[in-house]
Design an enzyme around this catalytic site. Structure first.
Site, short mmCIF file in Angstrom:
data_model
loop_
_atom_site.label_atom_id
_atom_site.label_comp_id
_atom_site.label_asym_id
_atom_site.label_seq_id
_atom_site.Cartn_x
_atom_site.Cartn_y
_atom_site.Cartn_z
N ASN A 28 0.88 -1.25 -0.02
CA ASN A 28 0.16 -0.12 0.10
C ASN A 28 0.89 1.23 -0.02
O ASN A 28 0.42 2.42 0.02
CB ASN A 28 -0.88 0.16 1.48
CG ASN A 28 -0.35 0.16 2.55
OD1 ASN A 28 0.88 0.11 2.56
ND2 ASN A 28 -1.04 0.57 3.66
N VAL A 52 -2.82 -4.90 3.19
CA VAL A 52 -2.82 -6.42 3.49
C VAL A 52 -3.74 -6.83 4.37
O VAL A 52 -4.18 -8.05 4.33
CB VAL A 52 -1.33 -6.68 3.80
CG1 VAL A 52 -1.21 -6.16 5.30
CG2 VAL A 52 -1.03 -8.30 3.72
N TYR A 138 3.39 -2.46 17.58
CA TYR A 138 4.16 -3.27 16.69
C TYR A 138 4.66 -4.67 17.53
O TYR A 138 4.43 -5.76 17.00
CB TYR A 138 5.47 -2.45 16.49
CG TYR A 138 6.44 -3.16 15.55
CD1 TYR A 138 6.27 -3.36 14.16
CD2 TYR A 138 7.70 -3.58 16.08
CE1 TYR A 138 7.29 -3.68 13.37
CE2 TYR A 138 8.81 -4.11 15.18
CZ TYR A 138 8.37 -4.43 13.78
OH TYR A 138 9.30 -4.81 12.77
N LYS A 142 3.11 -8.04 16.26
CA LYS A 142 4.01 -9.05 15.68
C LYS A 142 3.99 -10.55 16.51
O LYS A 142 3.94 -11.51 16.09
CB LYS A 142 5.43 -8.59 15.63
CG LYS A 142 5.71 -7.61 14.72
CD LYS A 142 5.79 -8.25 13.30
CE LYS A 142 5.95 -7.28 12.14
NZ LYS A 142 6.12 -7.75 10.97
P1 NAD Z 1 9.76 -1.03 5.38
O1 NAD Z 1 8.84 -0.23 6.03
O2 NAD Z 1 10.83 -0.45 4.49
O3 NAD Z 1 8.87 -1.99 4.38
C1 NAD Z 1 7.36 -2.52 4.67
C2 NAD Z 1 6.67 -2.41 3.39
O4 NAD Z 1 5.22 -2.93 3.70
C3 NAD Z 1 6.52 -1.11 2.83
O5 NAD Z 1 6.75 -1.30 1.26
C4 NAD Z 1 5.12 -0.59 3.05
O6 NAD Z 1 4.51 0.10 2.07
C5 NAD Z 1 4.48 -1.88 3.18
N1 NAD Z 1 3.17 -2.00 4.00
C6 NAD Z 1 3.15 -1.43 5.27
N2 NAD Z 1 1.84 -1.62 5.90
C7 NAD Z 1 1.08 -2.25 4.76
C8 NAD Z 1 -0.19 -2.50 4.70
N3 NAD Z 1 -1.03 -2.38 5.59
N4 NAD Z 1 -0.69 -3.22 3.44
C9 NAD Z 1 0.42 -3.49 2.55
N5 NAD Z 1 1.54 -3.03 2.59
C10 NAD Z 1 1.92 -2.39 3.64
O7 NAD Z 1 10.06 -2.38 6.41
P2 NAD Z 1 11.32 -3.50 6.10
O8 NAD Z 1 12.55 -3.06 6.95
O9 NAD Z 1 11.45 -3.78 4.89
O10 NAD Z 1 10.59 -4.47 6.92
C11 NAD Z 1 9.96 -5.55 6.22
C12 NAD Z 1 9.55 -6.54 7.18
O11 NAD Z 1 10.38 -6.96 8.28
C13 NAD Z 1 8.52 -6.04 8.17
O12 NAD Z 1 7.33 -6.91 8.38
C14 NAD Z 1 9.33 -5.97 9.51
O13 NAD Z 1 8.18 -5.94 10.60
C15 NAD Z 1 10.18 -6.68 9.87
N6 NAD Z 1 11.43 -6.73 10.31
C16 NAD Z 1 12.37 -5.67 9.65
C17 NAD Z 1 13.42 -5.44 10.40
C18 NAD Z 1 14.52 -4.59 9.88
O14 NAD Z 1 15.38 -4.34 10.81
N7 NAD Z 1 14.32 -3.90 8.73
C19 NAD Z 1 13.57 -5.90 11.96
C20 NAD Z 1 12.58 -6.77 12.23
C21 NAD Z 1 11.65 -6.93 11.66
#
Ligand code: NAD
Ligand code: UDP
Length: 308
Positions: A28, A52, A138, A142
């Site tokens: 989104n 989502v 969050y 999660k």
């Molecule tokens: P990010 O914010 O860069 O990417 C998240 C993506 O999800 C974005 O493209 C956003 O537009 C999309 N999104 C958010 N809410 C949405 C919704 N309701 N419907 C559809 N799309 C939606 O984050 P990231 O760093 O790429 O993280 C990706 C995943 O990994 C996440 O689930 C996050 O919780 C998990 N994670 C990341 C880290 C990190 O250090 N980067 C650490 C722990 C967990």
């Protein structure tokens, strides 16, 4: 892939396309970037621009479920949306997998351990999470996502694979993402003070994004997978050490500015990755100094080309 326009997702899409897979992306664009969906290695075949938490349709061989804002700044900006995304979004993905008998890798987080009393954190640790604080949308979201993933496994036999991602960084992080690596790199390149929250003695363990992408692919391909698996780099750094490293590697002359520590900020974090080594044959390979240098380089180029 849900969240395929985000930071980790875009690198994972790129890798899958380079391996010849067909990839649809659901996003989104809450924190996602459209231009990250065009790659030299190929083209996303379908973009499903939707939340989502609305029904997820389409039959796939496998789903990577990454949609959810990950930076504290972004997930706290709309906490109710974050909770809904993490719980109900995961439910929608699992419903799709139940109907179509699809394997799913679910991106959970080290935040499920909260401010950990066990160190390093093993998957068997239940965590120390404040259920009513500003990070709860969050952390508890999660944790709720993990709960339903395990219940879809037990009740319906869905092949749901939970990975607990620890702090991941690298090229393509948004300049205004708010996380520590992107803040420090951006600030250093602008010549602005590096904002260290608290006294900088809190620790994190930083994993370069290409290593994380390998780990996610291993999780999808593994023959046996049951409970959650930690994915991260077990080398632990104090935040102040990271600031000094960024200054050294960027050649910047910024000062360090101390700011208040946000509430519930975990004091330390370091994954035990024995399980990932054992069942996935995976461990990170990129040393932190090398990964930070690559990140600074890409930030520098992007600041010159796009300004965002
Ligand atoms: P990010 O914010 O860069 O990417 C998240 C993506 O999800 C974005 O493209 C956003 O537009 C999309 N999104 C958010 N809410 C949405 C919704 N309701 N419907 C559809 N799309 C939606 O984050 P990231 O760093 O790429 O993280 C990706 C995943 O990994 C996440 O689930 C996050 O919780 C998990 N994670 C990341 C880290 C990190 O250090 N980067 C650490 C722990 C967990
Ligand atoms: N942090 C910091 N300065 C910043 C951003 C973050 O000192 O500009 C600290 C933050 O307080 C935390 C650590 O760096 O202790 C990691 O923060 P981040 O938001 O990257 O991820 P978290 O692991 O807290 O979700």
């Amino acid at each position: 892939m849900t969240g395929g326009a985000g930071f980790i997702g875009s690198h994972l899409v790129e890798k899958l396309l380079s391996e010849g897979h067909t990839v649809d992306v659901l996003d989104n664009f809450y924190t996602g970037t459209r231009r990250y969906l065009t790659f030299s290695s190929g083209k996303v075949s379908r973009l499903l621009e939707q939340d989502v938490a609305d029904p997820v349709v389409g039959k796939y061989d496998g789903i990577f479920h990454l949609a959810c804002p990950a930076s504290p700044v972004h997930y706290q900006a709309n906490p109710l949306d974050t909770f809904r995304t993490a719980v109900w979004g995961t439910w929608q993905v699992l419903e799709n997998c139940r109907t179509n008998h699809t394997r799913v890798v679910i991106a959970s987080t080290s935040e499920v351990y909260g401010n950990p009393l066990e160190h390093p954190q093993r998957e068997s640790y239940f965590g120390n999470v404040n259920p009513v604080g500003i990070r709860s949308c969050y952390d508890e979201g999660k944790r709720g996502g993990e709960t339903i993933a395990m219940d879809f496994r037990r009740v319906y036999g869905v092949d749901a694979r939970i990975v607990r991602i620890f702090n991941t960084y690298g090229p393509r992080m948004l300049f205004d993402d708010g996380r520590v690596v992107s803040n420090f790199c951006h600030q250093a390149l602008l010549g602005e003070p590096l904002t260290v929250y608290g006294d900088g003695s809190q620790t994190r363990s930083f994993c370069f994004v290409s290593d994380m992408v390998e780990g996610l692919v291993c999780a999808m391909n593994a023959k046996d997978f049951d409970g959650p698996v930690n994915l991260g780099n077990p080398l632990e750094y104090r935040v102040i050490e990271l600031a000094q490293m960024v200054l050294k590697l960027s050649g910047g002359r910024s000062s360090i500015e101390y700011k208040p520590l946000p509430p519930d900020d975990p004091y330390r974090r370091k994954p035990d990755i024995s399980k990932a080594r054992r069942i996935l044959g995976w461990e990170p390979r990129i040393p932190v100094e090398e990964g930070i240098s690559k990140t600074i380089e890409e930030f520098r180029e992007r600041m010159e080309c796009h300004g965002d």
